[in-house]
Design an enzyme around this catalytic site. Sequence first.
Site: not given
Ligand SMILES: O=C(O)C1=C[C@@H](OP(=O)(O)O)[C@@H](O)[C@H](O)C1
Ligand SMILES: C=C(OP(=O)(O)O)C(=O)O
Length: 443
Positions: A28, A33, A101, A129, A174, A326
Amino acid sequence: MSHSVEPRPMTSRRCGPLKGLALVPGDKSISHRALILGAMAVGETRITGLLEGQDVLDTARAMVAFGAQVTQHGPGDWSVHGVGVGGFRSPEGVIDCGNSGTGVRLIMGAMATTPITATFTGDASLSRRPMARVTDPLAQFGARITTREGGRLPITIEGAQDPVPVTYRTPVASAQIKSAILLAGLNVPGDTVVIESEPTRDHSERMLTGFGAEIRTETTSDGHRITLTGRPELRPQPVAVPRDPSSAAFPVAAALIVPGSEIRVPGVSRNPTRDGLYVTLLEMGADITFENTREEGGEPVADLVVRHGPLKGVRVPAARAASMIDEFPILSVIASFAEGPTVMNGVSELRVKESDRIDAMAKGLRANSVEVEDTADSMTVHGMARVPGGGQAVTHLDHRIAMSFLVLGMATEHPVGIDDAGPITTSFPDFVPLMTRLGAELA
Ligand SMILES: O=C(O)C1=C[C@@H](OP(=O)(O)O)[C@@H](O)[C@H](O)C1
Ligand SMILES: C=C(OP(=O)(O)O)C(=O)O
């Protein structure tokens, strides 16, 4: 996309041995990206193995709204015609990032240094969030940002007219904050610097390098320091998305806890910044072998062979949290079947994911007679030989909570129910048929 559909309750019953091949979907993080960098490159980026989960589809739609052309040629086979760094146009409507997110934070970064305006929104989970962690550094580039109270969505960003480079130390580990800043830094003259105390997933750095950006990472006494030189011309690259280790974790967990199981999960990313769960499982004594380790699309991958066997509880150090952020929900399920307690430290970030994952797991496990202790930033699960189950879990629009409890029910004495399987489509649309083919009983 944020849409209100009827919740889809589901029940998972104890099943016989899980056997066969688990072809889990594309990563994902890398899928988001690939679409965003493809949209910021000049010309066509071809992507294979793209995750066609809702989060990524929402990012694809957003890239179209900003002016890129995005085309699906076949399952997982997509192309993006990009408009170049600084080439985004103001979208006509609101950008709805649904449950994602990663989508909203990275796209806000990608547009914040171009003089256009966009408004971002999301579903009920995403709207709870925290976004100030990204809008604060983006404002330092010169963007003008309006948020709802508490720095939440909906957010409107007027991109900077004359962006200035930024050096920013991230307050929490993060990859989303780091990536938003690096994407913003693309359209800024000079060097943009991100300093993080713990290394987080490095897919943005790897892909930016592949697309021809000048980016370097150093480990200094200060922390992990990433420097990007702005205003490159990004060159389109074919992107072969490896299979997602975070999605692989669910069939892997199921095979570890259901007696007699043996499954193969091919082509899974083994990027060291994503590998914490697998390191932890080996410490627990899990029977996992990594075969045919190779490099694909700039990422290390391997074929996993996983067999059921005895597991022991372990202490997961806080320094490992970012590399398995995750995977804590599914680790807490696996830990329920281990001998002795499993202690997870430094996990406060779980409280601001799609749900408060510490609370959702603790309550759902207790409802299934597993003993759990939790604090602001830790969780301890006391494993037992036979897990009673028989409880209901509330998933709070969180795909990983939904899948974790369905896996739990595959090995408990009594069935485990969840209130809503709908959110699973966020990251793993094929989860139910895939697990059913392996032998799971989900209805
Ligand atoms: O950069 C990414 O693709 C992600 C970073 C993580 O979040 P955080 O950067 O908020 O920890 C992860 O929890 C999310 O599922 C995917
Ligand atoms: C935290 C996750 O995703 P996102 O932050 O992209 O919603 C996830 O996939 O567990």
